[in-house]
Design a protein around this motif. Structure first.
Motif, short mmCIF file in Angstrom:
data_model
loop_
_atom_site.label_atom_id
_atom_site.label_comp_id
_atom_site.label_asym_id
_atom_site.label_seq_id
_atom_site.Cartn_x
_atom_site.Cartn_y
_atom_site.Cartn_z
N GLY A 57 0.20 -7.48 -8.99
CA GLY A 57 1.42 -7.71 -9.16
C GLY A 57 2.30 -8.18 -8.08
N MET A 58 2.39 -7.51 -6.89
CA MET A 58 3.04 -7.74 -5.83
C MET A 58 2.74 -8.87 -5.07
N ALA A 59 1.29 -9.51 -5.18
CA ALA A 59 0.73 -10.74 -4.56
C ALA A 59 1.58 -11.90 -5.65
N ALA A 60 1.32 -11.48 -6.87
CA ALA A 60 2.08 -12.66 -7.74
C ALA A 60 3.49 -12.97 -7.43
N GLN A 61 4.21 -11.75 -7.38
CA GLN A 61 5.70 -11.90 -6.99
C GLN A 61 5.76 -12.48 -5.72
N GLN A 63 4.10 -14.90 -4.37
CA GLN A 63 3.65 -16.16 -4.54
C GLN A 63 4.81 -17.16 -5.13
N ARG A 64 5.62 -16.61 -5.84
CA ARG A 64 6.77 -16.96 -6.35
C ARG A 64 7.82 -17.44 -5.68
N ALA A 66 9.91 -18.90 -2.50
CA ALA A 66 10.14 -20.09 -1.83
C ALA A 66 9.29 -20.30 -0.62
N LYS A 67 9.03 -19.27 0.31
CA LYS A 67 8.06 -19.14 1.43
C LYS A 67 7.40 -18.12 1.43
N PRO A 68 6.19 -18.26 0.51
CA PRO A 68 5.55 -16.70 0.63
C PRO A 68 4.90 -16.53 2.03
N ASP A 69 4.93 -15.14 2.16
CA ASP A 69 4.33 -14.71 3.48
C ASP A 69 2.70 -14.70 3.31
N ARG A 70 2.12 -15.64 4.08
CA ARG A 70 0.63 -15.71 4.10
C ARG A 70 -0.20 -14.40 4.38
N LYS A 71 0.26 -13.67 5.29
CA LYS A 71 -0.26 -12.48 5.94
C LYS A 71 0.06 -11.33 4.97
N TRP A 72 0.94 -11.28 4.54
CA TRP A 72 1.47 -10.22 3.54
C TRP A 72 0.48 -10.59 2.19
N LYS A 74 -2.38 -11.92 1.90
CA LYS A 74 -3.76 -11.71 2.45
C LYS A 74 -4.16 -10.19 2.55
N GLU A 75 -2.97 -9.23 2.94
CA GLU A 75 -3.10 -7.97 2.94
C GLU A 75 -3.29 -7.32 1.49
N LEU A 76 -2.21 -8.01 0.46
CA LEU A 76 -2.40 -7.60 -0.77
C LEU A 76 -3.62 -7.72 -1.51
N GLY A 77 -4.24 -8.92 -1.23
CA GLY A 77 -5.59 -9.27 -1.93
C GLY A 77 -6.52 -8.44 -1.54
N ASP A 78 -6.55 -8.22 -0.07
CA ASP A 78 -7.48 -7.03 0.44
C ASP A 78 -7.49 -5.95 -0.06
#
Length: 123
Positions: A57-61, A63-64, A66-72, A74-78
């Motif tokens: 849920g945090m990763a989905a939020q 991604q919504r 304007a400028k998603p933090d790619r590093k964050w 990746k950490e959430l996905g991992d």
């Protein structure tokens, strides 16, 4: 005069119908159970599922944004992947490759010889 109680006469001991230690203890614990609320059942597997859903849920939020933090992301996905990998063996059986259970040999004279390589306990 003879010693001891007369027939039918009671001398000493607990009175008839008086509770013993066991019945007193049972009554005490029954009362305690009524007074104290039951503790909720803690299911660790359900908690791990909730944690994985939280990460997803945090990763989905993120991604919504304007400028998603790619590093964050990746950490959430991992983190979600590690959590799901941890609970996976409890929810699904492991897939295993099966070798042929028997070997069939046809001899030149036309007879067939079958060798079983597994026992019933292995199947």
């Amino acid at each position: 005069m003879p010693a001891g109680a007369k027939p039918g006469e009671r001398r000493g001991g607990r009175a008839k119908g008086a509770p013993n230690k066991r019945t007193i203890g049972e009554a005490y614990f029954r009362e305690q159970a009524k007074v104290q609320p039951k503790a909720e059942h803690f299911d660790s597997l359900e908690q791990m599922r909730a944690i994985a859903k939280l990460f997803i849920g945090m990763a989905a939020q993120e991604q919504r944004e304007a400028k998603p933090d790619r590093k964050w992301l990746k950490e959430l996905g991992d983190s979600a992947a590690k959590t799901l990998a941890y609970i996976l063996p409890f929810e699904h059986r492991r897939l295993a490759t099966l070798e042929p259970a028997m070997e069939t040999v046809v001899k030149p004279d036309g007879s067939v010889h079958v060798t079983i390589t597994r026992t019933d306990s292995e199947l």
